[in-house]
Design a protein around this motif. Sequence first.
Motif, PDB file in Angstrom:
ATOM      1  N   GLY A 149       1.104  -1.170   0.074  1.00  0.00           N
ATOM      2  CA  GLY A 149      -0.029  -0.158  -0.140  1.00  0.00           C
ATOM      3  C   GLY A 149       0.981   1.018   0.457  1.00  0.00           C
ATOM      4  N   ALA A 150       0.307   2.495  -0.181  1.00  0.00           N
ATOM      5  CA  ALA A 150       1.013   3.692   0.120  1.00  0.00           C
ATOM      6  C   ALA A 150      -0.350   4.711  -0.026  1.00  0.00           C
ATOM      7  CB  ALA A 150       1.457   4.079  -1.150  1.00  0.00           C
ATOM      8  N   LEU A 151       0.051   5.889   0.402  1.00  0.00           N
ATOM      9  CA  LEU A 151      -0.250   6.494   0.628  1.00  0.00           C
ATOM     10  C   LEU A 151      -0.630   7.449  -0.424  1.00  0.00           C
ATOM     11  CD1 LEU A 151      -2.188   9.117   1.651  1.00  0.00           C
ATOM     12  CD2 LEU A 151       0.100  10.739   2.128  1.00  0.00           C
ATOM     13  N   THR A 152      -1.411   7.533  -1.752  1.00  0.00           N
ATOM     14  CA  THR A 152      -1.549   7.886  -3.302  1.00  0.00           C
ATOM     15  C   THR A 152      -2.213   9.205  -3.428  1.00  0.00           C
ATOM     16  OG1 THR A 152      -1.583   5.435  -3.203  1.00  0.00           O
ATOM     17  CG2 THR A 152      -2.741   6.411  -4.934  1.00  0.00           C
TER      18      THR A 152
ATOM     19  N   PRO B 237      -6.303  22.832  -0.818  1.00  0.00           N
ATOM     20  CA  PRO B 237      -5.246  22.540  -0.662  1.00  0.00           C
ATOM     21  C   PRO B 237      -4.482  22.424   0.430  1.00  0.00           C
ATOM     22  CG  PRO B 237      -5.577  24.467  -2.644  1.00  0.00           C
ATOM     23  CD  PRO B 237      -6.701  23.210  -1.652  1.00  0.00           C
ATOM     24  N   TYR B 238      -3.294  21.266   1.179  1.00  0.00           N
ATOM     25  CA  TYR B 238      -2.888  21.123   1.900  1.00  0.00           C
ATOM     26  C   TYR B 238      -1.696  21.439   2.438  1.00  0.00           C
ATOM     27  CZ  TYR B 238      -3.315  16.244   1.709  1.00  0.00           C
ATOM     28  OH  TYR B 238      -3.095  15.534   1.036  1.00  0.00           O
ATOM     29  N   ARG B 239      -0.807  21.825   3.554  1.00  0.00           N
ATOM     30  CA  ARG B 239       0.355  21.645   3.295  1.00  0.00           C
ATOM     31  C   ARG B 239       0.748  20.898   4.038  1.00  0.00           C
ATOM     32  NH1 ARG B 239       4.422  24.084   6.913  1.00  0.00           N
ATOM     33  NH2 ARG B 239       2.845  24.714   8.166  1.00  0.00           N
ATOM     34  N   PHE B 240      -0.036  20.113   5.463  1.00  0.00           N
ATOM     35  CA  PHE B 240       0.614  18.829   5.675  1.00  0.00           C
ATOM     36  C   PHE B 240      -0.808  18.072   6.259  1.00  0.00           C
ATOM     37  CE2 PHE B 240       0.569  22.423   8.690  1.00  0.00           C
ATOM     38  CZ  PHE B 240      -0.496  22.197  10.163  1.00  0.00           C
ATOM     39  N   ALA B 241      -0.248  16.663   6.548  1.00  0.00           N
ATOM     40  CA  ALA B 241      -1.467  16.035   7.691  1.00  0.00           C
ATOM     41  C   ALA B 241      -0.262  14.828   8.068  1.00  0.00           C
ATOM     42  CB  ALA B 241      -2.103  15.496   6.286  1.00  0.00           C
ATOM     43  N   PHE B 242      -0.948  13.739   8.574  1.00  0.00           N
ATOM     44  CA  PHE B 242      -0.980  13.015   9.720  1.00  0.00           C
ATOM     45  C   PHE B 242      -1.074  11.576   9.295  1.00  0.00           C
ATOM     46  CE2 PHE B 242      -0.230  17.379  11.511  1.00  0.00           C
ATOM     47  CZ  PHE B 242       0.430  17.532  11.450  1.00  0.00           C
ATOM     48  N   TYR B 243      -0.655  10.610   9.850  1.00  0.00           N
ATOM     49  CA  TYR B 243      -1.269   9.226   9.625  1.00  0.00           C
ATOM     50  C   TYR B 243      -0.710   8.379   9.858  1.00  0.00           C
ATOM     51  CZ  TYR B 243       1.694   8.031   5.178  1.00  0.00           C
ATOM     52  OH  TYR B 243       2.309   8.095   4.237  1.00  0.00           O
ATOM     53  N   CYS B 244      -0.857   7.311  10.744  1.00  0.00           N
ATOM     54  CA  CYS B 244      -0.750   6.085  12.013  1.00  0.00           C
ATOM     55  C   CYS B 244       0.033   4.912  10.809  1.00  0.00           C
ATOM     56  CB  CYS B 244      -1.720   5.151  12.183  1.00  0.00           C
ATOM     57  SG  CYS B 244      -2.434   6.066  13.685  1.00  0.00           S
ATOM     58  N   SER B 245       1.293   4.925  11.053  1.00  0.00           N
ATOM     59  CA  SER B 245       2.377   3.929  10.092  1.00  0.00           C
ATOM     60  C   SER B 245       2.784   2.969  10.393  1.00  0.00           C
ATOM     61  CB  SER B 245       2.532   4.753   9.157  1.00  0.00           C
ATOM     62  OG  SER B 245       3.858   3.611   8.535  1.00  0.00           O
TER      63      SER B 245
ATOM     64  N   ILE C 298       3.067  14.382   7.095  1.00  0.00           N
ATOM     65  CA  ILE C 298       3.306  14.318   5.416  1.00  0.00           C
ATOM     66  C   ILE C 298       3.140  15.205   4.661  1.00  0.00           C
ATOM     67  CG2 ILE C 298       1.170  13.206   5.425  1.00  0.00           C
ATOM     68  CD1 ILE C 298       3.352  12.211   2.447  1.00  0.00           C
ATOM     69  N   GLU C 299       4.716  16.339   3.970  1.00  0.00           N
ATOM     70  CA  GLU C 299       4.126  16.818   2.844  1.00  0.00           C
ATOM     71  C   GLU C 299       3.815  17.039   1.831  1.00  0.00           C
ATOM     72  OE1 GLU C 299       6.657  20.680   4.071  1.00  0.00           O
ATOM     73  OE2 GLU C 299       6.746  20.408   6.727  1.00  0.00           O
TER      74      GLU C 299
ATOM     75  N   ASN D 211       5.988  19.312  -0.892  1.00  0.00           N
ATOM     76  CA  ASN D 211       7.495  19.066  -1.483  1.00  0.00           C
ATOM     77  C   ASN D 211       7.920  17.259  -1.496  1.00  0.00           C
ATOM     78  OD1 ASN D 211       7.514  18.772   1.465  1.00  0.00           O
ATOM     79  ND2 ASN D 211       8.067  21.100   1.884  1.00  0.00           N
ATOM     80  N   GLY D 212       6.496  16.114  -0.768  1.00  0.00           N
ATOM     81  CA  GLY D 212       7.324  15.221  -0.587  1.00  0.00           C
ATOM     82  C   GLY D 212       8.223  14.883   0.993  1.00  0.00           C
ATOM     83  N   ARG D 213       7.838  16.099   2.363  1.00  0.00           N
ATOM     84  CA  ARG D 213       8.807  15.647   3.131  1.00  0.00           C
ATOM     85  C   ARG D 213       7.628  14.828   4.094  1.00  0.00           C
ATOM     86  NH1 ARG D 213       9.957  20.970   5.547  1.00  0.00           N
ATOM     87  NH2 ARG D 213      11.551  21.580   4.375  1.00  0.00           N
ATOM     88  N   VAL D 214       8.449  13.952   4.368  1.00  0.00           N
ATOM     89  CA  VAL D 214       7.792  13.000   5.583  1.00  0.00           C
ATOM     90  C   VAL D 214       8.757  12.711   6.530  1.00  0.00           C
ATOM     91  CG1 VAL D 214       7.461   9.837   5.489  1.00  0.00           C
ATOM     92  CG2 VAL D 214       6.917  10.832   3.322  1.00  0.00           C
ATOM     93  N   GLU D 215       8.070  13.156   7.771  1.00  0.00           N
ATOM     94  CA  GLU D 215       8.837  12.853   9.047  1.00  0.00           C
ATOM     95  C   GLU D 215       7.620  11.332   9.902  1.00  0.00           C
ATOM     96  OE1 GLU D 215       8.947  16.973  11.339  1.00  0.00           O
ATOM     97  OE2 GLU D 215       9.391  17.070   8.816  1.00  0.00           O
TER      98      GLU D 215
END
Length: 487
Positions: free
Chosen positions: A324-327, A362-370, A394-395, A398-402
């Motif tokens: 899977g992936a955030l898609t 349009p959104y700058r960032f969001a969160f989810y469980c992994s 996730i942003e 720009n693809g940034r993932v923390e």
Amino acid sequence: MTTFPHTIHFTGLNTPVRTETSIRNLPVIGTLPPEISGAFYRAVPDPAHAPMHDDDIVLSGDGMISRFRFENGHVDYDIRYVETERYKLEQQARRALFGRYRNPFTDDASVAGKDRTVANTTPVWHAGHLFMTKEDGLAYEIDPETLATIGRFDFYGALKSETFTAHPRVDPATGEMFFFGYEASGLGSRDIAYGIADKTGKLVSEQWFEAPYCASVHDFAITEHYAIFPIFPTTTDLARMQAGGAHWAHQQDLESWVGIMPRYGKVEQMRWFKGPVGVSAFHIVNAFDDELGTHLDLCLTDTNAFAFMREAGGIHRQPWDIQGALTRWTFNLADAADTFEERPIGPPGDLPRLRDADQGRPYRFAFYCSMNPQGGPPLPGGPVGAAFNALIRIEPGNGRVEMMGLPPEMAVSEPVHVESAKDGHDGWLLAVVDRRTADEAFESELWVIDAGNIAAGAVARVPVPVRMRAQVHGAWVSDAQLAAQAS
Ligand code: V55
Ligand code: FE
């Protein structure tokens, strides 16, 4: 039967707690940001009675409404059952009367025709009212102060649909609630009701359309211009249900579909786009329109994430083999083609959470469980049987993932986002974190996390001195929102 089955659905973090409680002034470790003031409501399925069938599942558990109340630097905790018709009938009988998940043909004859919903999935706040929802029935209204159940909610008699989704979408600018109900005219029906309630809670629109097939439709999305209905190939079969079988079976060879219509338009304007075969998604992060098209960001997997829905479809896969992936699916609505583009935008995961103000934009960032690659085997618990042990930020621009990766023997539930009044501050996340301390012993804490720096972990922790069963979804309701309700 008075004992619970020894399955993943009733052990580990899914061990039934069955306790209504109120605790004032929980201990706080660290410093609570004073601007966090309001209520974190959580939906917790917790079976009040041992199930009629040993193969029962977490999703059948009676809904409990739980609340962490933040007030003047204090945190209080409450949890109460949602007193659904089903809950009251079973309390009276002192045993389970309703059978398998969403299959009334397996019920005790005494409850034929009664409301089966357990209202266990999402607390929803709209127009100053609190609801507990589950997609198989109508919502139940809850008193936001006492957590007492007010009753089943049908928009003051106006709603025709028999069901109401656990994932309505509230537009931050208009205050309208957009929602749907599937199997709207009964078990196995292809009817989907699409509704809009205005900012006062009044139903102003309800239109029905037919899905390509009767599917489990857990979530949908809105943009500023469109309403988007993804249909994934987890289907039902009335004859199978009548024989006592599963409501849902995933079909690995059937195509998915996405229906898109103007959000204030007519259902006759719905356009259907053909998606990949066999895929599944329960939750959508967000959708929005920009100059490139209409984007739908979803937690996509290559099969259904629930083992019981896969197995009913004859699909035997191990959880760790599911891809899977955030898609992101991008639709060009200026074009006549019934196709769309797909690209991955983040690691696999689920239970996404967005700033309320970014809904449909349009959104700058969001969160989810992994899952944390360094987190060891997941703790047993939660709706799919394996608890998440990482939080992702996730942003998508720009693809940034923390990541906030938890060490082994720990788990994190879906967070809520709390807005900050400080300019340039991304706000706060609140999430319940569990730790296994011995074989079947768990301790839970509420963590306060800086939404702009999740890798740093908790800035404050609130240990909860009682057992907690795994939550599904939550909602943050600020003091300002609570006050608007009171007036
Ligand atoms: C979900 C949860 C449910 C359910 C169907 O998260 C799907 C997905 C808690 O109940 O009944
Ligand atoms: Fe959900």
